[in-house]
Design a protein around this motif. Structure first.
Motif, mmCIF file in Angstrom:
data_model
loop_
_atom_site.group_PDB
_atom_site.id
_atom_site.type_symbol
_atom_site.label_atom_id
_atom_site.label_comp_id
_atom_site.label_asym_id
_atom_site.label_seq_id
_atom_site.Cartn_x
_atom_site.Cartn_y
_atom_site.Cartn_z
ATOM 1 N N PRO A 143 -35.512 -35.753 -68.138
ATOM 2 C CA PRO A 143 -36.068 -36.383 -66.779
ATOM 3 C C PRO A 143 -35.481 -37.706 -66.418
ATOM 4 N N GLY A 144 -35.804 -38.326 -65.386
ATOM 5 C CA GLY A 144 -35.119 -39.516 -64.965
ATOM 6 C C GLY A 144 -35.381 -40.743 -65.819
ATOM 7 N N LYS A 145 -36.366 -41.040 -66.615
ATOM 8 C CA LYS A 145 -36.746 -42.096 -67.380
ATOM 9 C C LYS A 145 -35.664 -41.960 -68.672
ATOM 10 N N LEU A 146 -34.891 -40.984 -68.773
ATOM 11 C CA LEU A 146 -34.013 -40.885 -69.949
ATOM 12 C C LEU A 146 -32.626 -40.827 -69.371
ATOM 13 N N ARG A 147 -32.281 -40.913 -68.111
ATOM 14 C CA ARG A 147 -31.151 -40.337 -67.762
ATOM 15 C C ARG A 147 -29.974 -41.409 -67.943
ATOM 16 N N SER A 148 -30.408 -42.893 -67.778
ATOM 17 C CA SER A 148 -29.134 -44.067 -67.970
ATOM 18 C C SER A 148 -28.677 -43.847 -69.434
ATOM 19 N N GLN A 149 -29.746 -43.488 -70.547
ATOM 20 C CA GLN A 149 -29.207 -43.465 -71.814
ATOM 21 C C GLN A 149 -28.277 -42.008 -71.855
ATOM 22 N N VAL A 150 -28.712 -41.216 -71.435
ATOM 23 C CA VAL A 150 -28.060 -40.022 -71.565
ATOM 24 C C VAL A 150 -26.795 -39.853 -70.922
ATOM 25 N N CYS A 151 -26.815 -40.476 -69.558
ATOM 26 C CA CYS A 151 -25.652 -40.495 -69.032
ATOM 27 C C CYS A 151 -24.285 -41.413 -69.757
ATOM 28 N N ALA A 152 -25.022 -42.686 -70.346
ATOM 29 C CA ALA A 152 -24.236 -43.503 -71.069
ATOM 30 C C ALA A 152 -23.715 -42.667 -72.393
ATOM 31 N N LEU A 153 -24.536 -41.679 -73.117
ATOM 32 C CA LEU A 153 -24.044 -40.985 -74.251
ATOM 33 C C LEU A 153 -23.053 -40.171 -73.996
ATOM 34 N N PHE A 154 -22.989 -39.559 -72.648
ATOM 35 C CA PHE A 154 -21.927 -38.617 -72.205
ATOM 36 C C PHE A 154 -20.912 -39.326 -71.757
ATOM 37 N N PHE A 155 -20.830 -40.289 -70.791
ATOM 38 C CA PHE A 155 -19.726 -41.126 -70.290
ATOM 39 C C PHE A 155 -18.946 -41.799 -71.394
ATOM 40 N N ILE A 156 -19.532 -41.995 -72.323
ATOM 41 C CA ILE A 156 -18.936 -42.681 -73.606
ATOM 42 C C ILE A 156 -17.764 -42.033 -73.928
ATOM 43 N N GLY A 157 -17.731 -40.705 -73.606
ATOM 44 C CA GLY A 157 -16.502 -39.733 -73.861
ATOM 45 C C GLY A 157 -15.203 -40.433 -73.475
ATOM 46 N N ILE A 158 -15.237 -41.016 -72.028
ATOM 47 C CA ILE A 158 -14.245 -41.884 -71.508
ATOM 48 C C ILE A 158 -13.677 -42.894 -72.363
ATOM 49 N N PRO A 159 -14.325 -43.900 -73.115
ATOM 50 C CA PRO A 159 -13.634 -44.816 -73.696
ATOM 51 C C PRO A 159 -13.287 -44.211 -75.180
ATOM 52 N N ILE A 160 -14.209 -43.139 -75.865
ATOM 53 C CA ILE A 160 -13.664 -42.698 -76.935
ATOM 54 C C ILE A 160 -12.617 -42.002 -76.799
ATOM 55 N N ALA A 161 -12.231 -41.102 -75.687
ATOM 56 C CA ALA A 161 -11.258 -40.480 -75.512
ATOM 57 C C ALA A 161 -9.876 -41.528 -75.509
ATOM 58 N N GLY A 162 -10.078 -42.717 -75.021
ATOM 59 C CA GLY A 162 -8.917 -43.678 -75.023
ATOM 60 C C GLY A 162 -8.814 -44.260 -76.500
ATOM 61 N N LEU A 163 -9.879 -44.365 -77.393
ATOM 62 C CA LEU A 163 -10.009 -44.897 -78.588
ATOM 63 C C LEU A 163 -9.401 -43.970 -79.656
ATOM 64 N N ILE A 164 -9.609 -42.907 -79.521
ATOM 65 C CA ILE A 164 -8.877 -41.733 -80.238
ATOM 66 C C ILE A 164 -7.603 -41.463 -79.589
ATOM 67 N N GLY A 165 -7.381 -40.894 -78.378
ATOM 68 C CA GLY A 165 -6.475 -40.519 -77.825
ATOM 69 C C GLY A 165 -4.997 -41.488 -77.774
ATOM 70 N N ALA A 166 -5.538 -42.694 -77.536
ATOM 71 C CA ALA A 166 -4.148 -43.652 -77.518
ATOM 72 C C ALA A 166 -3.470 -43.676 -78.788
ATOM 73 N N PRO A 167 -4.066 -44.115 -79.868
ATOM 74 C CA PRO A 167 -3.279 -43.824 -80.905
ATOM 75 C C PRO A 167 -2.676 -42.501 -81.511
ATOM 76 N N LEU A 168 -3.734 -41.492 -81.097
ATOM 77 C CA LEU A 168 -2.991 -40.267 -81.586
ATOM 78 C C LEU A 168 -1.941 -39.627 -80.467
ATOM 79 N N SER A 169 -1.903 -40.031 -79.279
ATOM 80 C CA SER A 169 -0.822 -39.845 -78.335
ATOM 81 C C SER A 169 0.254 -40.577 -78.855
ATOM 82 N N GLY A 170 0.206 -41.704 -79.129
ATOM 83 C CA GLY A 170 1.442 -42.431 -79.848
ATOM 84 C C GLY A 170 1.942 -41.882 -80.907
ATOM 85 N N PHE A 171 0.973 -41.378 -81.998
ATOM 86 C CA PHE A 171 1.579 -40.884 -83.146
ATOM 87 C C PHE A 171 2.318 -39.604 -82.839
ATOM 88 N N ILE A 172 1.662 -38.836 -81.965
ATOM 89 C CA ILE A 172 2.133 -37.468 -81.784
ATOM 90 C C ILE A 172 3.708 -37.627 -81.272
#
Length: 454
Positions: A143-172
């Motif tokens: 429901p609406g009352k939880l969606r900011s937290q839910v969106c944050a937990l989902f959208f956090i994939g963007i910085p996590i992708a950078g956090l993991i992907g940046a060194p991983l890409s450089g390593f590969i």
């Protein structure tokens, strides 16, 4: 077991347990998919460090290629979300993943700038609908009352992708260079494209289309979730919120949200695509070390997003959380552009820029579902993504043109800061909180009645 949501967000222990069960089932899996999505979307920024010389790729053409992805993406967003509603999330999301994974792998065979541009455009078409489709899918459960937290937990994939992907890409790129006769950037596209294909197959086997189809939910849990969502939709309809697709396409509020999304995503993608080059310009030449340093802003963004999302839901306030975060993002861009003589300060500023932009985006994406229902909600989310992702086309291209013309990236960063400021100010044109949050307050009352009746 740790809980996604605190007990204070709910009317009973049973309600808290039901939503935490759903969150543990869905959010980690969707987060992994989103991380895969972003790795495939932006690893081209790292590949450029090697492939530019191999295929004759100029800065301007790279900026065009980084952005042209969003032309194909934007053109297919609304049809994709409508088809998701028709065929179900399980089939449609798995289809998106498999097709984009195959196209991403094909980048390893690129030999000319024209081929690069063509595949970037096709990748955008293939991935269209994933981002707004997942946001729409989350509204089927929370429901609406939880969606900011839910969106944050989902959208956090963007910085996590950078956090993991940046060194991983450089390593590969460093370790795999020359293996079996392929360059490091070719291995990068292969190894980061395969997970999307695998993820698509797993998605078909794992996801349920909604709470009514979820065999892993107990009957009381299903009743709590379905009852709350039906009460929320009834409230929105009673308040006159649109439920047809045409209601979304003709809504001034939705178009305003789309323009704000454009301004925020412009800054975010401008940072994301050009961060490896910016870090290189700051003096970090080694590709692996570049990846490690580039990961810092993404780690900072994770913390800021969760903090702002929780604050917005707790205070039941949206506008000032968006405005404040956007202003922090703009100031960070200005600092990143003007403090290059002190690399540590420039990196800290870019960390604030990315974190502020991402936090604003997190809260912004809660609003369409508070203003629309049914097909209108699907269309509104897709329209926001369509217009917003054009910012992902414009920003990298503008930065590329500026760098090619002047040899500097700071002019492009200043322009993106100005656009982000305008986006933050435009939030003031949205209806005052009574129009947005009144629906959420009514939903709380409805949910309390629904839960009390169980």
């Amino acid at each position: 077991m740790a809980q996604f949501f605190t007990r204070g967000s709910f009317h009973s222990d049973n309600e808290a347990a039901a939503y935490n069960r759903v969150a543990w089932k869905l959010i980690p899996f969707l987060l992994i998919l989103y991380i895969i999505s972003f790795l495939d979307r932006v690893n081209v920024g790292f590949a450029k460090l090697q492939m530019a010389a191999d295929i004759g790729l100029s800065d301007a053409v790279f900026g065009l290629g980084a952005g042209i992805f969003f032309i194909g993406y934007a053109a297919c967003e609304i049809p994709s979300n409508i088809l998701l509603q028709r065929f179900g999330a399980r089939i449609w999301i798995s289809r998106i993943l498999v097709v984009w994974g195959i196209i991403s792998i094909c980048f390893m065979f690129v030999t000319t700038p024209a081929q690069f541009l063509t595949l970037r455009f096709l990748l955008g078409i293939a991935e269209a609908g994933f981002y707004p489709g997942i946001v729409l899918y989350l509204t089927y459960w929370f429901p609406g009352k939880l969606r900011s937290q839910v969106c944050a937990l989902f959208f956090i994939g963007i910085p996590i992708a950078g956090l993991i992907g940046a060194p991983l890409s450089g390593f590969i790129m460093k370790q795999m260079a020359g293996t079996s006769g392929y360059a490091g950037w070719q291995w990068l596209f292969l190894l980061e494209g395969l997970p999307a294909v695998i993820g698509g197959i797993v998605t078909y086997l794992y996801l349920a289309n909604g709470p009514k189809d979820a065999t892993w939910l107990a009957a009381p849990e299903r009743n709590i979730i379905v009852g709350a969502l039906e009460a929320e939709e009834a409230t929105h309809r009673a308040m006159g919120h649109g439920h047809r697709l045409i209601d979304a396409l003709t809504s001034g509020k939705v178009w305003l949200l789309a323009i704000i999304n454009f301004s925020l995503l412009g800054g975010i993608y401008g940072i994301y695509f050009w961060m490896p080059q910016i870090v290189k310009d700051l003096g970090v030449k080694d590709v692996f070390l570049n990846g490690v340093v580039t990961s810092v802003p993404f780690a900072v963004a994770c913390i800021i997003m969760i903090a702002v999302g929780r604050s917005s839901d707790r205070m039941r306030e949206r506008k000032w959380h968006i405005i404040g975060s956007a202003m922090v993002g703009a100031l960070g861009l200005i600092g990143g552009a003007s403090l290059t003589a002190t690399p540590a300060l420039a990196l800290a500023s870019l960390s604030l820029a990315f974190g502020g932009g991402m936090a604003a985006l997190t809260v912004l994406w809660v609003l369409p579902s508070a203003l629309l229902t049914g097909a209108a909600n699907a269309g509104g989310l897709a329209l926001m993504a369509t217009v917003g992702n054009l910012g992902g086309y414009v920003a990298p291209y503008v930065v590329g043109l500026a760098k090619e013309a002047t040899g500097r990236t700071d002019y492009g960063l200043y322009l993106m800061a100005a656009v982000m400021i305008v986006g933050g100010l435009l939030v003031q044109l949205l209806p005052r909180n009574s129009t947005i949050d009144e629906a959420e307050q009514q939903d709380v009352l409805k949910e309390g009645s629904a839960v009390g009746a169980l």
